[in-house]
Design an enzyme around this catalytic site. Structure first.
Site, short mmCIF file in Angstrom:
data_model
loop_
_atom_site.label_atom_id
_atom_site.label_comp_id
_atom_site.label_asym_id
_atom_site.label_seq_id
_atom_site.Cartn_x
_atom_site.Cartn_y
_atom_site.Cartn_z
N LYS A 1 0.78 -1.17 0.06
CA LYS A 1 -0.24 0.06 0.01
C LYS A 1 0.86 1.32 -0.04
CE LYS A 1 -2.90 -3.06 0.49
NZ LYS A 1 -3.89 -3.56 -0.65
N LYS B 1 -0.87 3.05 8.97
CA LYS B 1 -1.37 1.83 8.28
C LYS B 1 -0.10 0.92 8.05
CE LYS B 1 -5.14 4.02 5.85
NZ LYS B 1 -5.65 4.25 4.73
N GLU C 1 -1.15 8.51 7.32
CA GLU C 1 -2.24 9.36 6.63
C GLU C 1 -3.09 10.19 7.44
OE1 GLU C 1 -4.52 6.93 4.32
OE2 GLU C 1 -3.02 6.82 2.77
N LYS C 2 -3.40 11.52 7.06
CA LYS C 2 -4.37 12.05 7.66
C LYS C 2 -5.68 11.13 8.10
CE LYS C 2 -7.13 16.38 8.42
NZ LYS C 2 -6.60 16.40 9.69
N HIS D 1 -17.10 4.79 1.80
CA HIS D 1 -16.28 3.66 0.86
C HIS D 1 -17.05 3.79 -0.55
CE1 HIS D 1 -13.92 -0.22 0.35
NE2 HIS D 1 -14.70 0.06 -0.72
N GLU E 1 -7.26 2.03 -2.13
CA GLU E 1 -6.59 0.68 -2.50
C GLU E 1 -7.01 0.41 -3.75
OE1 GLU E 1 -7.23 -2.35 0.35
OE2 GLU E 1 -6.37 -1.03 2.06
N ARG F 1 -8.34 -8.03 -8.25
CA ARG F 1 -9.18 -9.58 -8.35
C ARG F 1 -10.59 -9.17 -8.66
NH1 ARG F 1 -8.83 -8.23 -2.90
NH2 ARG F 1 -10.87 -7.54 -2.00
#
Ligand code: MV4
Length: 449
Positions: free
Chosen positions: A119, A160, A202-203, A210, A290, A294
């Site tokens: 990531k 993360k 990240e902030k 989402h 992200e 798949r």
């Protein structure tokens, strides 16, 4: 079909194996199923033209057993392997082995898989290509000058794991004094979970949506996006309900985000189906989160909305087919919604439930689709994912779709084990859900345990 694979091995189980077999049958492609000792009486084994046991119940010994799976492909003469989702679908080593055995891996290049699997690396590629990402840092090496950068970004921030994704190993930090501790803990967790302690920061976007875009890319540089899926209804990073189109996305924003999703795919020369995930904040600002390299669980939502069979497309694209449609051919034909019905007790902290399904009766009628592998007498195994079926409803608008979903949930009968059906019924009756007020905090806020 003359110009396609002759025989495909499906390296998966459950509903997705059934889904892929169905697509192959319509394409005139022979199918090879693999199964574990616990899955002898599974639906995918019955539906495939051939089936081979690849090992004991435990996934690591069967559905992840690369030597046995490759042996079955060789013995059966399969010319391609479809990995489905989960298991080996984003495993670079497996994709490489397929390639060296001259078996087509139905998915992206190993370079695409590894670029998006890390990531922090994906973030770097996005910045280089002027794709919007959340303000943040690169990989954290030493913490000495980090606090200065973070002061500028502003708290809260989120740590993360580079190899994380899907929410594992994340940590939110609300003020500077907690930073050092949180970084150390996050690193430890990352090492334990992914064998790599790399983390970045990240902030923290509070109460985001989402929003993800299904993209379809061929090997000639053509890339298309389908209308967005709103996957904000999640519990502990497990999606529970997905819908398309999103109730808060205007035509203008859809186009803007869709074009960015296409740019992401082009930046890594992506070819096959995939998904670009964004966080959308309250001011309609969106950020790349992200990319999933798949086919995903929720792909049928987009199939219903667009009328495109994504599994068939994925297979034909892997064979080298050129995309025949243009972006302007893609329309929003309906509103679609998916409820994932799991073998879990939603009244008891979503505790997994296993045992025999004594009786199952599926709903039907106008506006209903079910993707499932279960039947009356089916034994739910404790070894695998708890998803039993995907119940989809579709109609001309969101309101009508919710009505169809409600009556379908009422018709659905599953006896013998606990399921999340009642949970979905509660969501369908929730006022904020009905109004489309859904963020990633919805379940926590409305259904706090
Ligand atoms: C975030 C975030 C807020 N700000 N990143 C969760 C899964 C992983 N893919 C990334 N996730 C998040 N990243 C920033 N900068 C909030 C989440 C997040 C989340 C995202 C999508 C859906 C559900 C979620 C639940 C909690 C946190």
């Amino acid at each position: 079909m003359e110009h396609s694979f002759k025989k495909i091995l499906i390296a998966n189980r459950g509903e997705i194996a059934v889904r892929i077999i169905r697509a192959c049958q319509e394409l005139g492609i022979k199918t090879v199923a693999i199964f574990s000792e616990a899955d002898k009486t599974s639906r995918h084994v019955e539906l495939a033209d051939e089936a081979y046991c690849v090992g004991p119940a435990s996934s690591i010994d069967s559905y992840l057993n690369i030597p046995n799976i490759i042996s079955v492909a060789e013995i059966s003469g399969a010319d391609a392997i479809h990995p489905g989702y989960g298991f080996l679908s984003e495993n670079v080593n497996f994709a490489e082995i397929c390639e060296s055995c001259h078996i087509k891996f139905i998915g992206p290049s190993t370079l695409s898989i590894s670029s998006m699997g890390d990531k922090a690396k994906a973030r770097e590629i996005m910045i280089k290509n002027k794709i919007p990402v959340v303000p943040g840092t690169g990989m954290i090496k030493d913490t000495s000058n980090i606090s200065k950068i973070l002061k500028k970004i502003g708290y809260p921030v989120i740590i993360k794991a580079a190899l994380g994704g899907g929410g594992k190993g994340m940590r939110v930090v609300y003020n500077e004094k907690d930073l050092d501790n949180a970084i150390n803990q996050a690193k430890m967790e990352a090492r334990a979970s992914f064998g790599n302690e790399a983390v970045y920061i990240e902030k923290y976007i509070e109460e985001p949506r989402h929003i993800e875009f299904q993209i379809i890319a061929d090997s000639y540089g053509n890339v298309l996006y389908l209308p967005e899926r709103d996957c904000s209804i999640q519990r502990r990073h497990q999606k529970l309900i997905e819908e398309s189109p999103s109730s808060i996305i205007s035509e203008k924003l859809r186009k803007k985000m869709g074009q960015v999703a296409v740019k992401v795919a082009k930046a890594i020369k992506y070819s096959t189906v995939g998904t670009v995930e964004f966080l959308l904040d309250k001011d309609e600002k969106f950020y790349f989160m992200e990319m999933n390299t798949r086919i995903q669980v929720e792909h049928p939502v987009s199939e219903l909305v667009s009328g495109i069979d994504l599994i068939k497309e994925q297979i034909l694209l892997a064979f080298g087919k050129k995309l025949e449609i243009k972006q302007s051919d893609i329309k929003i034909n309906c509103h679609a919604m998916e409820c994932r019905i799991n073998a879990e007790d939603s009244d008891n902290n979503f505790l997994p439930s296993s045992g025999t399904i004594e009786n199952v009766i599926f709903p039907g009628g106008m506006g209903v689709r079910i993707d499932s592998h279960i039947y009356s007498g089916y034994k739910v195994q404790p070894f695998y994912d708890s998803m039993l079926l995907k119940l989809l409803a579709f109609s001309k608008n969101r309101q009508e779709t919710i009505k169809i979903m409600k009556r379908s949930l009422k018709e659905l009968k599953i006896e013998g084990i606990k399921t999340t059906k009642e949970f979905h019924q509660r969501v369908m009756n929730n006022d904020n859900f009905k109004k489309g007020n859904i963020t990633t905090n919805f379940i926590e806020k409305e259904f706090s345990e």
